[in-house]
Motif scaffolding. Structure first.
Motif, PDB file in Angstrom:
ATOM      1  N   TYR A  61       4.587 -15.232 -24.719  1.00 15.19           N
ATOM      2  CA  TYR A  61       3.180 -15.078 -24.350  1.00 15.19           C
ATOM      3  C   TYR A  61       2.828 -15.938 -23.141  1.00 15.19           C
ATOM      4  O   TYR A  61       2.234 -15.448 -22.166  1.00 15.19           O
ATOM      5  N   PRO A 262      -3.667 -19.285 -27.904  1.00 14.28           N
ATOM      6  CA  PRO A 262      -3.450 -18.550 -29.156  1.00 14.28           C
ATOM      7  C   PRO A 262      -4.196 -19.240 -30.307  1.00 14.28           C
ATOM      8  O   PRO A 262      -4.537 -20.425 -30.229  1.00 14.28           O
ATOM      9  N   LEU A 290      -1.814 -11.934 -28.956  1.00 17.14           N
ATOM     10  CA  LEU A 290      -0.624 -12.260 -28.184  1.00 17.14           C
ATOM     11  C   LEU A 290       0.000 -11.019 -27.561  1.00 17.14           C
ATOM     12  O   LEU A 290       0.601 -11.085 -26.481  1.00 17.14           O
TER      13      LEU A 290
END
Length: 307
Positions: A61, A262, A290
């Motif tokens: 990510y 996140p 993500l």
């Protein structure tokens, strides 16, 4: 029944009238002796219901979004949520050995003494944080160049039980107009949880205390529009069927979830920058993940979204 005396995933079947409560045997599990995975002195707050991404997911990510994320996260002291050996928690105290790509900043604590905050400036730094189990990044409202001056205010619109999402959206739009009347431009951030952060870049220099007072004043103005539906009190009792206008994200060392960070939640949502058009359309707070990141905005779209 858990070790704490709570029912695990109970299901209502009906009422029995053939037994008195005192006649029902209740068997609790035997308490097991466990070796703590993380020293208690390193846990500011435990997150027992967390669902963090794996290090591999995080690395992939950050590699995809680092250029956009660093515009919001780079060169800022960070409060960290870590996942270590099955335990997810807000970190405090001594840090583990950190990679060279992650920088340290010594800060004076208001309570006395000195603490250490980590900060990053590039993708290597973000990847270095994942190596020590960092899942969420909560930046200060300042940069490491001058940690005593706020360059951002954050007002968190946090709905309590009984508050519909449409009301949160209306509140965000009302707050945007109120901020404009005070001379502030703003943009919305989806928290990846259940609310909206209204972000206010500061062109003038404000101390953290001044930023705190200013955000409280504006939050109180919004709350006075409808005291039955709004509150600026952090008390859980006062937040039921009300929208909590959380100005407490402003102050020295106080934080909010970082843009593009996140979340350690099911589905692995991210705290994502949004446009006002998206807010009006009713986009949910955990829409982006993500795997599904926000689309890039053109310059024209950015100018339109800020109006």
């Amino acid at each position: 029944m858990t070790e704490a005396g709570l029912l695990r995933a109970p299901v209502y079947k009906g009422l029995r009238d053939d037994l008195a409560p005192e006649d029902i045997p209740i068997t609790k599990p035997r308490r097991r002796t466990r070796t703590p995975a993380v020293p208690q002195e390193n846990i500011l707050q435990l997150l027992p219901d967390a669902d963090p991404p794996t290090q591999e997911q995080l690395a992939n990510y950050w590699t995809r979004v680092n250029a956009r994320a660093l515009a919001h996260l780079a060169n800022r002291p960070l409060k960290l949520v870590r996942h270590v050996r099955g335990t997810t928690f807000y970190h405090k105290g001594a840090l583990p050995p950190v990679p060279d790509s992650v920088h340290k900043l010594k800060v004076a604590k208001r309570s006395g003494g000195e603490g250490t905050r980590l900060w990053v400036e590039d993708l290597d730094g973000l990847l270095g944080l994942t190596e020590i189990g960092v899942v969420e990044l909560h930046p200060w409202n300042c940069t490491v160049e001058d940690i005593e001056i706020a360059d951002t205010m954050v007002i968190d619109l946090d709905p309590g039980p009984g508050i519909a999402w449409a009301f949160v959206v209306d509140a965000a739009l009302t707050l945007r107009e109120l901020l404009h009347q005070h001379g502030y431009e703003s943009w919305p951030k989806l928290t990846g949880g259940k609310g909206i952060h209204v972000m206010i870049p500061l062109e003038e220099k404000l101390s953290h205390d001044e930023s705190h007072r200013c955000s409280r004043r504006i939050a109180a103005q919004l709350a006075n529009i409808d005291p039955e539906r709004f509150t600026i009190s952090a008390s859980l009792a006062s937040r039921r069927e009300r929208l909590f206008i959380d100005y407490l994200r402003n102050g020295r060392g106080t934080t909010a979830i970082g843009t593009f960070s996140p979340r350690a939640r099911p589905g692995h949502p991210i705290a994502a920058p949004a446009t006002w058009d998206q807010i009006v359309s009713g986009i949910s707070a955990d829409h982006f993940t993500l795997e599904e990141i926000p689309p890039m905005q053109t310059r024209r779209a950015k100018r339109r979204a800020s109006k």
